[in-house]
Design a protein around this motif. Structure first.
Motif, PDB file in Angstrom:
ATOM      1  N   LYS A 195       0.869  -1.189   0.000  1.00 13.22           N
ATOM      2  CA  LYS A 195       0.000   0.000   0.000  1.00 13.22           C
ATOM      3  C   LYS A 195       0.899   1.230   0.000  1.00 13.22           C
ATOM      4  O   LYS A 195       1.750   1.357   0.892  1.00 13.22           O
ATOM      5  N   ASP A 233       0.684   5.248   0.289  1.00 12.59           N
ATOM      6  CA  ASP A 233      -0.215   6.363   0.626  1.00 12.59           C
ATOM      7  C   ASP A 233       0.545   7.678   0.462  1.00 12.59           C
ATOM      8  O   ASP A 233       1.635   7.831   1.017  1.00 12.59           O
ATOM      9  N   THR A 250      -1.327   5.403 -11.837  1.00 13.86           N
ATOM     10  CA  THR A 250      -1.308   3.930 -11.900  1.00 13.86           C
ATOM     11  C   THR A 250      -2.060   3.403 -13.104  1.00 13.86           C
ATOM     12  O   THR A 250      -2.464   2.247 -13.155  1.00 13.86           O
ATOM     13  N   LYS A 305      -1.274  -2.942 -10.179  1.00 17.59           N
ATOM     14  CA  LYS A 305      -2.551  -2.620  -9.520  1.00 17.59           C
ATOM     15  C   LYS A 305      -3.586  -3.668  -9.906  1.00 17.59           C
ATOM     16  O   LYS A 305      -4.285  -4.213  -9.055  1.00 17.59           O
ATOM     17  N   GLU A 349      -1.307  -0.898  -4.295  1.00 15.72           N
ATOM     18  CA  GLU A 349      -2.345   0.125  -4.452  1.00 15.72           C
ATOM     19  C   GLU A 349      -1.745   1.459  -4.060  1.00 15.72           C
ATOM     20  O   GLU A 349      -0.838   1.522  -3.232  1.00 15.72           O
ATOM     21  N   ASN A 386      -2.893   5.224  -2.793  1.00 10.43           N
ATOM     22  CA  ASN A 386      -3.971   6.077  -2.287  1.00 10.43           C
ATOM     23  C   ASN A 386      -3.416   7.492  -2.101  1.00 10.43           C
ATOM     24  O   ASN A 386      -2.298   7.649  -1.601  1.00 10.43           O
ATOM     25  N   VAL A 387      -4.184   8.503  -2.499  1.00 14.30           N
ATOM     26  CA  VAL A 387      -3.705   9.884  -2.407  1.00 14.30           C
ATOM     27  C   VAL A 387      -4.602  10.675  -1.464  1.00 14.30           C
ATOM     28  O   VAL A 387      -5.830  10.600  -1.565  1.00 14.30           O
ATOM     29  N   TYR A 388      -3.983  11.385  -0.518  1.00 15.47           N
ATOM     30  CA  TYR A 388      -4.718  12.156   0.485  1.00 15.47           C
ATOM     31  C   TYR A 388      -4.387  13.637   0.329  1.00 15.47           C
ATOM     32  O   TYR A 388      -3.216  13.999   0.183  1.00 15.47           O
ATOM     33  N   ILE A 395      -3.992   7.870   8.321  1.00 14.45           N
ATOM     34  CA  ILE A 395      -3.655   6.773   7.397  1.00 14.45           C
ATOM     35  C   ILE A 395      -3.227   5.532   8.185  1.00 14.45           C
ATOM     36  O   ILE A 395      -3.658   4.406   7.897  1.00 14.45           O
ATOM     37  N   LYS A 414      -6.071   3.727   9.424  1.00 10.96           N
ATOM     38  CA  LYS A 414      -6.770   2.948   8.373  1.00 10.96           C
ATOM     39  C   LYS A 414      -6.006   1.671   8.037  1.00 10.96           C
ATOM     40  O   LYS A 414      -6.578   0.715   7.514  1.00 10.96           O
ATOM     41  N   ASN A 415      -4.689   1.663   8.330  1.00 16.62           N
ATOM     42  CA  ASN A 415      -3.855   0.493   7.974  1.00 16.62           C
ATOM     43  C   ASN A 415      -3.480  -0.297   9.223  1.00 16.62           C
ATOM     44  O   ASN A 415      -2.340  -0.755   9.366  1.00 16.62           O
ATOM     45  N   ASN A 446       3.509  -1.158   3.731  1.00 13.88           N
ATOM     46  CA  ASN A 446       2.887   0.161   3.620  1.00 13.88           C
ATOM     47  C   ASN A 446       3.954   1.239   3.689  1.00 13.88           C
ATOM     48  O   ASN A 446       4.744   1.275   4.632  1.00 13.88           O
TER      49      ASN A 446
END
Ligand code: 4FV
Length: 233
Positions: A3, A5, A18, A27, A33, A35-37, A75, A78-79, A112
């Motif tokens: 992951k 982030d 991606t 992917k 994966e 993920n963009v914040y 984050i 979440k992980n 991660n």
């Protein structure tokens, strides 16, 4: 599954990072994966400010620690299933350790990685003291933001994930893999503007080809990157 982030004030810069090439395959194969914040979603400032004037005066603005700290903690929350040993928070800045293939290989073993993209004059020093585990620079030059360095890491790490690069494409024989630059490559036509493909490469003699390639790697490394020869990459 790795992951990745990203924390940035310009999430749209990563919109389709991606959607191309081997990264897309990674992917699709659920090997990674991204993920963009948006950092502004974590500021307590009513104007969603993420930067402020530097204490002690001086030009430019500094990114505040609170939004970055809260974004990283959000984050991490979440992980929760991620093994902390395999989770790294990376701050990208010119003061960081210069990125090398060895570091990309290390990061490709993580579950991660959380990447903080700086902007303005940089981040409050307490980001280094409280939030980030690693500080990485992609090179001794100044960019406008950490987003492009983040893309360098995304690309360089995902292609190393087992199963992302298909069998036909090898990451075994490539530059820096054995602290040598790559050997010269040729494809059709056999002659182009009078320059012919080296005879040995069309000889079919694989032992001779392997020997020639090794010599050529050494030769171009000595010529272009003598510093690599004795460095264990
Ligand atoms: C950089 C680099 C880089 C410095 C000020 C962003 C910029 C602005 N990051 N490798 N070279 N960052 O120049 O990683 O905040």
């Amino acid at each position: 599954m790795l992951k990745i982030d990203i924390i940035t004030i310009f999430p749209q810069l990563f919109t389709n990072i991606t959607d191309f090439g081997v990264i897309k395959e990674g992917k699709a194969k659920k090997l990674c994966e991204v993920n963009v914040y948006n950092l502004r979603d974590f500021t307590i400032d009513k104007h969603k400010k993420v930067d402020d004037r530097p204490y002690g005066g001086g030009t430019g603005m500094v990114m505040a620690v609170q939004p970055i700290d809260d974004a990283v903690n959000f984050i991490k929350s979440k992980n929760k299933t991620v093994n902390k040993e395999f989770q790294k928070v990376i701050l990208l800045s010119p003061q960081g350790e210069t990125l090398k293939q060895k570091k990309l290989k290390f990061l490709s073993t993580m579950e991660n990685i959380i990447i903080i993209c700086g902007r303005y004059e940089g981040v409050d020093e307490r980001v280094r003291l409280l939030v980030s585990d690693l500080e990485i620079s992609i090179g001794d030059y100044i960019l406008t933001g950490g987003e492009i360095p983040a893309m360098v890491i995304i690309d360089g790490v995902i292609r190393l994930l087992e199963g992302v690069v298909g069998k036909e494409q090898s990451i075994i024989h490539e530059s820096f893999e054995n602290n040598l630059l790559d050997f010269p490559q040729y494809t059709r036509p056999e002659i182009y503007k009078g320059i012919r493909v080296p005879e040995v490469l069309i000889s079919g003699n694989h032992k001779e080809i392997e020997k020639w390639r090794k010599e050529k790697s050494l030769e171009s490394t000595r010529e272009k990157r003598p510093d690599l020869i004795d460095k264990n990459y």
